[in-house]
Design a protein around this motif. Structure first.
Motif, PDB file in Angstrom:
ATOM      1  N   SER A 137      -0.545  -4.163  -8.310  1.00 10.12           N
ATOM      2  CA  SER A 137      -0.935  -5.224  -9.241  1.00 10.12           C
ATOM      3  C   SER A 137      -2.451  -5.358  -9.396  1.00 10.12           C
ATOM      4  CB  SER A 137      -0.373  -6.566  -8.779  1.00 10.12           C
ATOM      5  OG  SER A 137       1.028  -6.540  -8.752  1.00 10.12           O
ATOM      6  N   PHE A 138      -3.199  -4.907  -8.385  1.00 11.77           N
ATOM      7  CA  PHE A 138      -4.662  -5.024  -8.395  1.00 11.77           C
ATOM      8  C   PHE A 138      -5.298  -3.663  -8.097  1.00 11.77           C
ATOM      9  CE2 PHE A 138      -2.937  -9.162  -7.341  1.00 11.77           C
ATOM     10  CZ  PHE A 138      -3.696 -10.039  -8.102  1.00 11.77           C
ATOM     11  N   PRO A 139      -4.988  -2.643  -8.901  1.00 11.82           N
ATOM     12  CA  PRO A 139      -5.467  -1.281  -8.592  1.00 11.82           C
ATOM     13  C   PRO A 139      -6.985  -1.128  -8.661  1.00 11.82           C
ATOM     14  CG  PRO A 139      -4.504  -1.347 -10.780  1.00 11.82           C
ATOM     15  CD  PRO A 139      -4.232  -2.687 -10.148  1.00 11.82           C
ATOM     16  N   THR A 140      -7.656  -2.006  -9.373  1.00  9.99           N
ATOM     17  CA  THR A 140      -9.114  -1.942  -9.458  1.00  9.99           C
ATOM     18  C   THR A 140      -9.771  -2.371  -8.154  1.00  9.99           C
ATOM     19  OG1 THR A 140      -8.916  -2.522 -11.787  1.00  9.99           O
ATOM     20  CG2 THR A 140     -11.101  -2.721 -10.815  1.00  9.99           C
ATOM     21  N   PHE A 141      -9.114  -3.244  -7.411  1.00 12.65           N
ATOM     22  CA  PHE A 141      -9.711  -3.838  -6.220  1.00 12.65           C
ATOM     23  C   PHE A 141      -9.141  -3.294  -4.909  1.00 12.65           C
ATOM     24  CE2 PHE A 141      -9.865  -6.928  -9.667  1.00 12.65           C
ATOM     25  CZ  PHE A 141     -11.242  -7.092  -9.769  1.00 12.65           C
ATOM     26  N   ILE A 142      -7.882  -2.868  -4.936  1.00 12.97           N
ATOM     27  CA  ILE A 142      -7.220  -2.401  -3.716  1.00 12.97           C
ATOM     28  C   ILE A 142      -6.845  -0.934  -3.922  1.00 12.97           C
ATOM     29  CG2 ILE A 142      -5.306  -2.760  -2.124  1.00 12.97           C
ATOM     30  CD1 ILE A 142      -5.145  -5.664  -3.388  1.00 12.97           C
ATOM     31  N   ARG A 143      -7.577  -0.040  -3.251  1.00 12.42           N
ATOM     32  CA  ARG A 143      -7.381   1.393  -3.442  1.00 12.42           C
ATOM     33  C   ARG A 143      -7.337   2.130  -2.102  1.00 12.42           C
ATOM     34  NH1 ARG A 143     -11.528  -0.023  -7.012  1.00 12.42           N
ATOM     35  NH2 ARG A 143     -13.009   0.807  -5.547  1.00 12.42           N
ATOM     36  N   PRO A 144      -6.240   1.987  -1.371  1.00  8.48           N
ATOM     37  CA  PRO A 144      -6.183   2.703  -0.089  1.00  8.48           C
ATOM     38  C   PRO A 144      -6.112   4.211  -0.317  1.00  8.48           C
ATOM     39  CG  PRO A 144      -4.048   1.754  -0.607  1.00  8.48           C
ATOM     40  CD  PRO A 144      -5.008   1.266  -1.657  1.00  8.48           C
ATOM     41  N   ARG A 145      -6.619   4.942   0.634  1.00 11.06           N
ATOM     42  CA  ARG A 145      -6.495   6.400   0.593  1.00 11.06           C
ATOM     43  C   ARG A 145      -5.102   6.759   1.082  1.00 11.06           C
ATOM     44  NH1 ARG A 145     -11.735   9.289   0.969  1.00 11.06           N
ATOM     45  NH2 ARG A 145     -13.310   7.683   0.782  1.00 11.06           N
ATOM     46  N   ARG A 146      -4.644   7.931   0.679  1.00  9.51           N
ATOM     47  CA  ARG A 146      -3.353   8.421   1.152  1.00  9.51           C
ATOM     48  C   ARG A 146      -3.534   9.827   1.697  1.00  9.51           C
ATOM     49  NH1 ARG A 146       1.491   6.016  -1.621  1.00  9.51           N
ATOM     50  NH2 ARG A 146       0.691   4.263  -2.800  1.00  9.51           N
ATOM     51  N   ASN A 147      -2.786  10.116   2.750  1.00  9.31           N
ATOM     52  CA  ASN A 147      -2.839  11.478   3.268  1.00  9.31           C
ATOM     53  C   ASN A 147      -1.792  12.323   2.533  1.00  9.31           C
ATOM     54  OD1 ASN A 147      -0.347  10.916   4.442  1.00  9.31           O
ATOM     55  ND2 ASN A 147      -1.111  10.943   6.539  1.00  9.31           N
ATOM     56  N   ASP A 148      -1.616  13.556   2.960  1.00 13.46           N
ATOM     57  CA  ASP A 148      -0.669  14.466   2.300  1.00 13.46           C
ATOM     58  C   ASP A 148       0.778  13.985   2.380  1.00 13.46           C
ATOM     59  OD1 ASP A 148      -2.781  16.116   1.653  1.00 13.46           O
ATOM     60  OD2 ASP A 148      -2.503  17.419   3.406  1.00 13.46           O
ATOM     61  N   HIS A 149       1.064  13.133   3.339  1.00 14.95           N
ATOM     62  CA  HIS A 149       2.415  12.598   3.515  1.00 14.95           C
ATOM     63  C   HIS A 149       2.601  11.261   2.806  1.00 14.95           C
ATOM     64  CE1 HIS A 149       3.148  15.772   6.388  1.00 14.95           C
ATOM     65  NE2 HIS A 149       2.034  15.429   7.014  1.00 14.95           N
ATOM     66  N   GLY A 150       1.576  10.783   2.103  1.00 18.24           N
ATOM     67  CA  GLY A 150       1.670   9.529   1.365  1.00 18.24           C
ATOM     68  C   GLY A 150       1.389   8.283   2.186  1.00 18.24           C
ATOM     69  N   ILE A 151       0.969   8.451   3.425  1.00 15.13           N
ATOM     70  CA  ILE A 151       0.666   7.293   4.270  1.00 15.13           C
ATOM     71  C   ILE A 151      -0.636   6.658   3.793  1.00 15.13           C
ATOM     72  CG2 ILE A 151       0.098   6.531   6.612  1.00 15.13           C
ATOM     73  CD1 ILE A 151       1.948   8.773   7.617  1.00 15.13           C
ATOM     74  N   ARG A 152      -0.598   5.344   3.610  1.00 13.29           N
ATOM     75  CA  ARG A 152      -1.764   4.613   3.126  1.00 13.29           C
ATOM     76  C   ARG A 152      -2.732   4.340   4.275  1.00 13.29           C
ATOM     77  NH1 ARG A 152       2.684   2.792   0.431  1.00 13.29           N
ATOM     78  NH2 ARG A 152       2.452   2.314  -1.779  1.00 13.29           N
ATOM     79  N   TYR A 153      -4.025   4.469   3.958  1.00 10.74           N
ATOM     80  CA  TYR A 153      -5.085   4.120   4.903  1.00 10.74           C
ATOM     81  C   TYR A 153      -6.039   3.175   4.186  1.00 10.74           C
ATOM     82  CZ  TYR A 153      -3.342   7.686   8.018  1.00 10.74           C
ATOM     83  OH  TYR A 153      -2.539   8.415   8.855  1.00 10.74           O
ATOM     84  N   PHE A 154      -6.091   1.935   4.681  1.00 11.87           N
ATOM     85  CA  PHE A 154      -6.893   0.893   4.055  1.00 11.87           C
ATOM     86  C   PHE A 154      -8.261   0.812   4.702  1.00 11.87           C
ATOM     87  CE2 PHE A 154      -2.553  -0.183   3.190  1.00 11.87           C
ATOM     88  CZ  PHE A 154      -2.572  -0.749   1.930  1.00 11.87           C
ATOM     89  N   LYS A 155      -9.296   0.765   3.874  1.00 17.55           N
ATOM     90  CA  LYS A 155     -10.666   0.545   4.339  1.00 17.55           C
ATOM     91  C   LYS A 155     -10.860  -0.965   4.523  1.00 17.55           C
ATOM     92  CE  LYS A 155     -12.443   2.317   0.636  1.00 17.55           C
ATOM     93  NZ  LYS A 155     -11.421   2.731  -0.283  1.00 17.55           N
ATOM     94  N   PRO A 156     -11.877  -1.355   5.301  1.00 14.28           N
ATOM     95  CA  PRO A 156     -12.157  -2.793   5.425  1.00 14.28           C
ATOM     96  C   PRO A 156     -12.349  -3.476   4.067  1.00 14.28           C
ATOM     97  CG  PRO A 156     -13.301  -1.620   7.144  1.00 14.28           C
ATOM     98  CD  PRO A 156     -12.690  -0.568   6.232  1.00 14.28           C
ATOM     99  N   SER A 157     -12.935  -2.786   3.094  1.00 14.36           N
ATOM    100  CA  SER A 157     -13.115  -3.392   1.766  1.00 14.36           C
ATOM    101  C   SER A 157     -11.771  -3.645   1.085  1.00 14.36           C
ATOM    102  CB  SER A 157     -14.003  -2.507   0.888  1.00 14.36           C
ATOM    103  OG  SER A 157     -13.417  -1.232   0.705  1.00 14.36           O
ATOM    104  N   ASP A 158     -10.790  -2.779   1.320  1.00 10.95           N
ATOM    105  CA  ASP A 158      -9.444  -3.015   0.776  1.00 10.95           C
ATOM    106  C   ASP A 158      -8.823  -4.253   1.425  1.00 10.95           C
ATOM    107  OD1 ASP A 158      -9.334  -0.684  -0.886  1.00 10.95           O
ATOM    108  OD2 ASP A 158      -8.865   0.528   0.879  1.00 10.95           O
ATOM    109  N   ILE A 159      -9.027  -4.395   2.718  1.00 11.05           N
ATOM    110  CA  ILE A 159      -8.466  -5.545   3.442  1.00 11.05           C
ATOM    111  C   ILE A 159      -9.119  -6.837   2.953  1.00 11.05           C
ATOM    112  CG2 ILE A 159      -8.153  -6.610   5.708  1.00 11.05           C
ATOM    113  CD1 ILE A 159      -8.104  -3.677   6.821  1.00 11.05           C
ATOM    114  N   GLU A 160     -10.417  -6.797   2.717  1.00 10.08           N
ATOM    115  CA  GLU A 160     -11.102  -7.978   2.183  1.00 10.08           C
ATOM    116  C   GLU A 160     -10.575  -8.316   0.797  1.00 10.08           C
ATOM    117  OE1 GLU A 160     -15.218  -6.919   2.543  1.00 10.08           O
ATOM    118  OE2 GLU A 160     -15.287  -7.495   4.647  1.00 10.08           O
ATOM    119  N   ALA A 161     -10.300  -7.304  -0.027  1.00  8.49           N
ATOM    120  CA  ALA A 161      -9.725  -7.554  -1.350  1.00  8.49           C
ATOM    121  C   ALA A 161      -8.338  -8.169  -1.220  1.00  8.49           C
ATOM    122  CB  ALA A 161      -9.671  -6.250  -2.153  1.00  8.49           C
TER     123      ALA A 161
END
Length: 114
Positions: A33-57
């Motif tokens: 719903s908020f793709p501009t603000f929350i953009r976790p990285r994903r590995n080859d298996h699709g696992i999301r990795y959130f940066k501190p900035s994503d968590i703040e968003a």
């Protein structure tokens, strides 16, 4: 939780879920719903990795939706128009909650002493 409290560069969705006391499904929904603000990285298996900035968003979205009672579209507009102000208010509310929790623990300890 302010950015200086983050000890890692990336967090898995389970960790973010525990930090924010939100179900992982809610986090995934907000991500879409908020793709501009929350953009976790994903590995080859699709696992999301959130940066501190994503968590703040996510914390800002939580503040707007849960505390202020805004709908998704209104929250998106607020983040676009006044990102800094929303961030500051969300951090302030989080700080005040922490203070309230500490005071409640002190009161509980005092009451147990009686």
């Amino acid at each position: 939780m302010a950015s200086e409290e983050f000890s890692k560069k990336y967090y898995k969705i389970r960790e973010v879920s525990e930090m924010l006391s939100l179900p992982a499904s809610t986090i995934r929904f907000w991500e879409s719903s908020f793709p501009t603000f929350i953009r976790p990285r994903r590995n080859d298996h699709g696992i999301r990795y959130f940066k501190p900035s994503d968590i703040e968003a996510l914390q800002m979205v939580q503040y707007l939706l849960h505390d202020k009672g805004l709908k998704i579209e209104a929250a998106r507009e607020q983040l676009q128009k006044n990102h800094r102000g929303v961030s500051r208010r969300a951090r302030t509310v989080e700080t005040l909650r922490g203070i309230r929790d500490e005071l409640q623990q002190m009161l509980d300890a005092l009451n147990r002493m009686r």
